[in-house]
Motif scaffolding. Sequence first.
Motif, PDB file in Angstrom:
ATOM      1  N   GLN A  18       0.832  -1.211   0.000  1.00  0.00           N
ATOM      2  CA  GLN A  18       0.000   0.000   0.000  1.00  0.00           C
ATOM      3  C   GLN A  18       0.862   1.256   0.000  1.00  0.00           C
ATOM      4  O   GLN A  18       0.515   2.255  -0.625  1.00  0.00           O
ATOM      5  CB  GLN A  18      -0.989  -0.005   1.177  1.00  0.00           C
ATOM      6  CG  GLN A  18      -0.395   0.027   2.564  1.00  0.00           C
ATOM      7  CD  GLN A  18      -0.029   1.422   3.056  1.00  0.00           C
ATOM      8  OE1 GLN A  18      -0.548   2.414   2.558  1.00  0.00           O
ATOM      9  NE2 GLN A  18       0.855   1.486   4.031  1.00  0.00           N
ATOM     10  N   ALA A  19       2.004   1.202   0.700  1.00  0.00           N
ATOM     11  CA  ALA A  19       2.907   2.351   0.704  1.00  0.00           C
ATOM     12  C   ALA A  19       3.473   2.599  -0.691  1.00  0.00           C
ATOM     13  O   ALA A  19       3.557   3.743  -1.152  1.00  0.00           O
ATOM     14  CB  ALA A  19       4.037   2.120   1.710  1.00  0.00           C
ATOM     15  N   TYR A  20       3.870   1.515  -1.357  1.00  0.00           N
ATOM     16  CA  TYR A  20       4.393   1.634  -2.725  1.00  0.00           C
ATOM     17  C   TYR A  20       3.340   2.232  -3.659  1.00  0.00           C
ATOM     18  O   TYR A  20       3.634   3.133  -4.465  1.00  0.00           O
ATOM     19  CB  TYR A  20       4.827   0.263  -3.237  1.00  0.00           C
ATOM     20  CG  TYR A  20       5.055   0.233  -4.734  1.00  0.00           C
ATOM     21  CD1 TYR A  20       6.239   0.704  -5.289  1.00  0.00           C
ATOM     22  CD2 TYR A  20       4.067  -0.247  -5.603  1.00  0.00           C
ATOM     23  CE1 TYR A  20       6.441   0.702  -6.671  1.00  0.00           C
ATOM     24  CE2 TYR A  20       4.264  -0.252  -6.976  1.00  0.00           C
ATOM     25  CZ  TYR A  20       5.448   0.217  -7.506  1.00  0.00           C
ATOM     26  OH  TYR A  20       5.640   0.212  -8.857  1.00  0.00           O
ATOM     27  N   ALA A  21       2.110   1.736  -3.552  1.00  0.00           N
ATOM     28  CA  ALA A  21       1.054   2.182  -4.459  1.00  0.00           C
ATOM     29  C   ALA A  21       0.740   3.664  -4.267  1.00  0.00           C
ATOM     30  O   ALA A  21       0.589   4.415  -5.251  1.00  0.00           O
ATOM     31  CB  ALA A  21      -0.206   1.346  -4.239  1.00  0.00           C
ATOM     32  N   LEU A  22       0.636   4.108  -3.018  1.00  0.00           N
ATOM     33  CA  LEU A  22       0.324   5.515  -2.781  1.00  0.00           C
ATOM     34  C   LEU A  22       1.479   6.412  -3.208  1.00  0.00           C
ATOM     35  O   LEU A  22       1.277   7.477  -3.809  1.00  0.00           O
ATOM     36  CB  LEU A  22      -0.015   5.739  -1.304  1.00  0.00           C
ATOM     37  CG  LEU A  22      -0.496   7.144  -0.933  1.00  0.00           C
ATOM     38  CD1 LEU A  22      -1.656   7.589  -1.811  1.00  0.00           C
ATOM     39  CD2 LEU A  22      -0.892   7.199   0.542  1.00  0.00           C
ATOM     40  N   LYS A  23       2.695   5.991  -2.947  1.00  0.00           N
ATOM     41  CA  LYS A  23       3.857   6.771  -3.370  1.00  0.00           C
ATOM     42  C   LYS A  23       3.886   6.906  -4.895  1.00  0.00           C
ATOM     43  O   LYS A  23       4.097   8.002  -5.436  1.00  0.00           O
ATOM     44  CB  LYS A  23       5.143   6.109  -2.878  1.00  0.00           C
ATOM     45  CG  LYS A  23       6.427   6.842  -3.267  1.00  0.00           C
ATOM     46  CD  LYS A  23       7.637   6.189  -2.619  1.00  0.00           C
ATOM     47  CE  LYS A  23       8.922   6.948  -2.939  1.00  0.00           C
ATOM     48  NZ  LYS A  23       9.383   6.683  -4.328  1.00  0.00           N
ATOM     49  N   ARG A  24       3.654   5.815  -5.575  1.00  0.00           N
ATOM     50  CA  ARG A  24       3.700   5.861  -7.043  1.00  0.00           C
ATOM     51  C   ARG A  24       2.615   6.766  -7.605  1.00  0.00           C
ATOM     52  O   ARG A  24       2.870   7.553  -8.519  1.00  0.00           O
ATOM     53  CB  ARG A  24       3.552   4.440  -7.599  1.00  0.00           C
ATOM     54  CG  ARG A  24       3.450   4.416  -9.109  1.00  0.00           C
ATOM     55  CD  ARG A  24       3.633   3.052  -9.689  1.00  0.00           C
ATOM     56  NE  ARG A  24       3.384   3.073 -11.129  1.00  0.00           N
ATOM     57  CZ  ARG A  24       3.693   2.081 -11.944  1.00  0.00           C
ATOM     58  NH1 ARG A  24       4.270   0.993 -11.459  1.00  0.00           N
ATOM     59  NH2 ARG A  24       3.422   2.161 -13.229  1.00  0.00           N
ATOM     60  N   ARG A  25       1.394   6.658  -7.085  1.00  0.00           N
ATOM     61  CA  ARG A  25       0.319   7.479  -7.612  1.00  0.00           C
ATOM     62  C   ARG A  25       0.556   8.953  -7.304  1.00  0.00           C
ATOM     63  O   ARG A  25       0.304   9.822  -8.134  1.00  0.00           O
ATOM     64  CB  ARG A  25      -1.006   7.011  -7.020  1.00  0.00           C
ATOM     65  CG  ARG A  25      -2.221   7.273  -7.822  1.00  0.00           C
ATOM     66  CD  ARG A  25      -2.077   7.017  -9.309  1.00  0.00           C
ATOM     67  NE  ARG A  25      -2.680   5.794  -9.792  1.00  0.00           N
ATOM     68  CZ  ARG A  25      -2.143   5.004 -10.716  1.00  0.00           C
ATOM     69  NH1 ARG A  25      -0.973   5.313 -11.251  1.00  0.00           N
ATOM     70  NH2 ARG A  25      -2.741   3.922 -11.133  1.00  0.00           N
ATOM     71  N   LEU A  26       1.061   9.245  -6.106  1.00  0.00           N
ATOM     72  CA  LEU A  26       1.349  10.635  -5.753  1.00  0.00           C
ATOM     73  C   LEU A  26       2.465  11.211  -6.620  1.00  0.00           C
ATOM     74  O   LEU A  26       2.436  12.397  -6.973  1.00  0.00           O
ATOM     75  CB  LEU A  26       1.727  10.740  -4.277  1.00  0.00           C
ATOM     76  CG  LEU A  26       0.577  10.608  -3.274  1.00  0.00           C
ATOM     77  CD1 LEU A  26       1.128  10.559  -1.849  1.00  0.00           C
ATOM     78  CD2 LEU A  26      -0.415  11.762  -3.417  1.00  0.00           C
ATOM     79  N   GLU A  27       3.446  10.396  -6.968  1.00  0.00           N
ATOM     80  CA  GLU A  27       4.516  10.868  -7.846  1.00  0.00           C
ATOM     81  C   GLU A  27       3.967  11.291  -9.203  1.00  0.00           C
ATOM     82  O   GLU A  27       4.440  12.271  -9.801  1.00  0.00           O
ATOM     83  CB  GLU A  27       5.569   9.775  -8.011  1.00  0.00           C
ATOM     84  CG  GLU A  27       6.450   9.600  -6.788  1.00  0.00           C
ATOM     85  CD  GLU A  27       7.373   8.405  -6.896  1.00  0.00           C
ATOM     86  OE1 GLU A  27       8.394   8.380  -6.166  1.00  0.00           O
ATOM     87  OE2 GLU A  27       7.081   7.477  -7.676  1.00  0.00           O
ATOM     88  N   GLU A  28       2.976  10.559  -9.705  1.00  0.00           N
ATOM     89  CA  GLU A  28       2.376  10.925 -10.981  1.00  0.00           C
ATOM     90  C   GLU A  28       1.591  12.230 -10.881  1.00  0.00           C
ATOM     91  O   GLU A  28       1.543  13.011 -11.832  1.00  0.00           O
ATOM     92  CB  GLU A  28       1.446   9.805 -11.453  1.00  0.00           C
ATOM     93  CG  GLU A  28       2.178   8.517 -11.800  1.00  0.00           C
ATOM     94  CD  GLU A  28       1.217   7.392 -12.149  1.00  0.00           C
ATOM     95  OE1 GLU A  28      -0.007   7.643 -12.114  1.00  0.00           O
ATOM     96  OE2 GLU A  28       1.687   6.288 -12.445  1.00  0.00           O
TER      97      GLU A  28
END
Length: 389
Positions: A18-28
Motif C-alpha cells: 500500500q505504501a508503494y502504491a500511494l507513493k507511485r500514484r502521488l509521484e504521478e
Amino acid sequence: MTGLLTFHWADDYGALLQAYALKRRLEELAGQVEVIPYAPLRLKGRYHWFALRYKVVDAKPRFQMLRSALSWLRRPIPDPVFVRRRRAMARFRQRYLAADCSLRKARDIPLERYSSVFVGSDQIWNPEITIGLDDAYIGAVPGPGRCRLTAYAASLGGRELPEAYRERFSACVGRGFADLSLREQEAVPFVEQALHRKAAAVLDPTLLLTRQEWEEIAVSPEEEGYVLVYQTEYSEPLLECARRIAQKRGRPVVSVSYYRRDRTPAWAERRADIGPAEFVGYVRRAACVVTNSFHGAVFSILYEKPFLAFPHSTTSARVENLLNKLGLQDRLVTERSPAWEEAVWEPSHWLEVSRRLEEEREGSLAFLRQTLKGGDGGGGADFGHRAGV
C-alpha cells in the motif's frame, strides 16, 4: 516536495504494497515524493526476532521487559525462513520506498522539507496497532513552516475509537489535518461527528494501481496452477477448505503465510520467505486463492482469480465492505456457505467488477487531486500550532 508518512517499516506484504502504491500514484500527480523515515521502535520492534512487546497503560505505551525477554528465551535462534523473509522485505523497502528508518520520535520529523504530507494508508489511527495514539500519525508534531496534512485511507481498526482516546484524537486530528479520508465507510460517521467535518471514504492504495501496473514489479515463481493460501490469522477451517479444493482438482497447495512457529500442514508447500513483489507474483500464477487477509482478497480481485475470503477476528469488516462495494459478496465465506471446494470455481462477473472498481478508483483519485490543489477539504492548519504539540 510531498512527504508520505505510513507503515513502511512493517515487514508485512500489505503494509509495504500500500505504501508503494500511494507513493507511485502521488509521484504521478505531484512530482517528487519522499517516504518520511519515521519508524518508532515500539512499532518497528514487533517485527524483530527478539520482538519488543508493549502495552497501553493510561492511554500511553509501556515497555514489557519480562514478556519481551521470554519471547526471546523461547526461541533464541532466528528461524532461517524468518531471516530470508526479513531480507526480502528490506530489499523491497530499500528499492521502492526508503532505505532509511532512522527517525524514532515524532518531534524529529523535518516538516520544513515538505509542502504537503500524506498520512496513511493503513491503521494509523488504531491505538491497538500503534500502541496508543501515535503523535506523528495524529498530527501532533512541532516544527516550522506551513505544511498541508492529508489523511488518505486512514483506518481506526473499527467503527469508532475507545472512549479513552477520543478527546485527544479530536483535538489533534481536528486541528491538524486539512483533508480527511478513511478506508472504511463505516468509520466515516464517527470521525465526522467527532471532528464536526466531512470525511471521504476512499480505496486502499493498492487498488489505485491497475493489474498492468502491478505487473511491472511482480516477481513470479516458476510453478503455477496451485491453490494459494495466505492467512494473517491461523484458521483450521481455511486450511481444510484449501486442502479439499486441491484434492478435488489434483492441484498442489502453496502457503505464503508466516508464523514464528511454523504451522504449515505437511500437505502444503511453504513459501513464507518472500517479499511483497514475490507475493504479487504468487497471486498472479495461482489457480485460486484462499485467504483471510484483506490484501489477499485485493490482489485476487486485481488478477481476477477465483478466491474465497474467510472471516478474520479483527479485519473482516473491511473485507466485507470491499466485496459488497464490488458485487463480490459470494466470495465471502459464512456459516451458511455451500460446499466451497466447488463454489470457488463458479465464475464471477469480472466486467462488472472492473467497472465498479474503476468508478471507485476515479473517486479516490479525485480526492487526491483536490487536496494537492489545496481544495477546501475542511481547512488547512500550520503544523507548528496544532493541539497537543
